[in-house]
Write an enzyme that holds these catalytic residues in place. Structure first.
Site, PDB file in Angstrom:
ATOM      1  N   GLY A  72       0.812  -1.212   0.000  1.00 61.09           N
ATOM      2  CA  GLY A  72       0.000   0.000   0.000  1.00 61.09           C
ATOM      3  C   GLY A  72       0.846   1.263   0.000  1.00 61.09           C
ATOM      4  O   GLY A  72       0.549   2.228  -0.715  1.00 61.09           O
ATOM      5  N   THR A  73       1.910   1.267   0.778  1.00 59.85           N
ATOM      6  CA  THR A  73       2.730   2.476   0.900  1.00 59.85           C
ATOM      7  C   THR A  73       3.363   2.844  -0.441  1.00 59.85           C
ATOM      8  O   THR A  73       3.348   4.012  -0.842  1.00 59.85           O
ATOM      9  CB  THR A  73       3.811   2.266   1.983  1.00 59.85           C
ATOM     10  OG1 THR A  73       3.151   1.956   3.218  1.00 59.85           O
ATOM     11  CG2 THR A  73       4.677   3.498   2.161  1.00 59.85           C
ATOM     12  N   GLY A 200      -1.930  -6.460  -0.191  1.00 62.67           N
ATOM     13  CA  GLY A 200      -2.317  -7.863  -0.065  1.00 62.67           C
ATOM     14  C   GLY A 200      -2.421  -8.365   1.368  1.00 62.67           C
ATOM     15  O   GLY A 200      -3.263  -9.203   1.682  1.00 62.67           O
ATOM     16  N   CYS A 318       0.774   1.517  13.827  1.00 61.98           N
ATOM     17  CA  CYS A 318       1.952   2.380  13.778  1.00 61.98           C
ATOM     18  C   CYS A 318       2.027   3.263  15.011  1.00 61.98           C
ATOM     19  O   CYS A 318       3.108   3.648  15.436  1.00 61.98           O
ATOM     20  CB  CYS A 318       1.908   3.258  12.528  1.00 61.98           C
ATOM     21  SG  CYS A 318       1.714   2.281  11.051  1.00 61.98           S
TER      22      CYS A 318
END
Ligand code: PLP
Length: 383
Positions: A72-73, A200, A318
């Protein structure tokens, strides 16, 4: 995993057994480089094609609009890079105050350069105001980048309305769909979104594989230059990860049943006085519950829960371990104390009724223990 009760599926999910089975042959016999012309390479390339079809089917887009990335990042970084390259003279970005850290960090970085960033606020339910969004978009707005579903609260934003609104402007629209993908239905075709990011490991594929939807009609500037992925993402493809993502996408095609989440949430609300739900319950992912428990510190709760085999998180993963209250809950108007008394419980399709039954016993006991250790004076807390 023994008797661990894993309720942190928004952080990451276990790889599904079917996904493991699908991946394995590509680690052994099928190890060829998909760019190689001999049969071993062609077989890997064909496996990638199949997987691209599987993820595109879940996303409701054309296969050639899907680019495999490392997660995603990377997808979010690529979307920003590509969108900002489209209109070099435009220096304004619209995003929200409650984005994932990937988007937050990119925006901070761009702000330190020449860009101006508008961060839209949210209301007490974590919802965005479409009038605020419309008012924020200017002629020099290059990019609007917004979540579809929030990773901490699960609150879902009105994707179709956002897309319709941004479509009336000249801004590029990127949506972070990392949490929503595979939990709520998506049909990208005709939606008007330019870029959408996926990962994923939130849907039972392994970590390190992601996807980026790039609308056919949008000009694309790669972040990683090379020949692979039709020159849109350089680097030898992660064949096992790609195969896994494809299989996982197939497995999550059926609607996600909210019953277990609802059961856990209603049980905790009934058993633990002074519990509140954070986020818009009418527009929420079916797997997420974010709850505040008056009088506790979520850091202490996480330690006791871990000792009892329950994995969950305080705010986003995070933010876990840092003493800072969640920026998402703060943006929704919670005080520092309220935000620090919150836990995120996130289920997956592999979560069992037995796990939820055990968690429904353990959580009230842990909260009671914490409250007994540092009682809250005011009875109004428990009204
Ligand atoms: N966006 C959201 C909403 C997320 O929840 C996450 C992961 O926690 C990401 C982006 C980043 O995805 P990845 O871990 O694949 O880089």
């Amino acid at each position: 995993m023994g008797s661990v009760i894993y309720l942190d599926n928004n952080a990451t999910t276990p790889v599904a057994p079917e996904v493991m089975d699908a991946m394995e042959p590509w680690l052994w016999g099928g190890f060829g480089n998909p760019s190689s012309g001999y049969s071993l390479g062609r077989a890997a390339a064909a496996a990638i094609d199949t997987a691209r079809g599987q993820v595109a089917a879940l996303a409701g887009c054309e296969s050639d609009e899907w680019i495999f990335t490392s997660g995603g990042t990377e997808s979010i970084n690529t979307a920003f890079h590509s969108a900002l390259a489209m209109y070099p003279s435009k220096r304004h970005i619209v995003t929200s105050a409650v984005e994932h850290s990937a988007t937050l960090r990119i925006c901070e970085h761009l702000e330190a350069q020449v860009f101006e960033v508008t961060r839209l606020p949210v209301d007490a339910l974590g919802q965005i105001d479409l009038d605020h969004l419309a008012a924020a978009i200017r002629p020099d707005t290059a990019l609007v980048s917004l979540l579809w579903a929030n990773n901490e609260t699960g609150v879902v934003w009105p994707l179709e309305k956002i897309a319709a609104l941004v479509q009336k402007t000249n801004a590029v629209l990127h949506i972070d769909a990392v949490q929503a993908f595979g939990k709520i239905p998506l049909r990208l075709e005709g939606l008007g979104v330019h870029f959408m990011s996926f990962s994923g490991h939130k849907l039972h594929a392994p970590k390190g594989i992601g996807g980026l939807y790039a609308n056919r009609r949008v000009s694309f500037t790669p972040l990683l230059r090379g020949t692979q992925e039709n020159a849109r993402r350089g680097g030898t493809q992660n064949v096992t990860g790609i195969v896994a993502f494809g299989k996982a996408a197939e497995l999550v095609a059926a609607p996600f049943d909210p019953t277990l989440r609802d059961h856990l949430e209603s049980t905790l609300l009934a058993k633990i006085p002074g519990t509140t739900v954070n986020g818009d319950r009418a527009h929420r992912l079916p797997n997420t519950a974010n709850l505040s428990f008056v009088g506790i510190d979520s850091g202490d709760a996480l330690i006791l829960l871990d000792e009892r085999g329950v994995c969950c998180s305080a705010g986003s993963s995070c933010a876990t371990g840092s003493a800072k209250p969640s920026h998402v809950l703060k943006a929704m108007g919670l005080t520092d104390t309220q935000a620090k008394s919150s836990l995120r419980l996130s289920l997956s399709r592999l979560t069992t009724a037995d796990e939820i039954a055990r968690a429904s016993e353990i959580l009230p006991a842990v909260i009671a223990k914490l409250r007994a250790a540092s009682p809250v004076d005011s009875p109004v807390y428990f009204s």
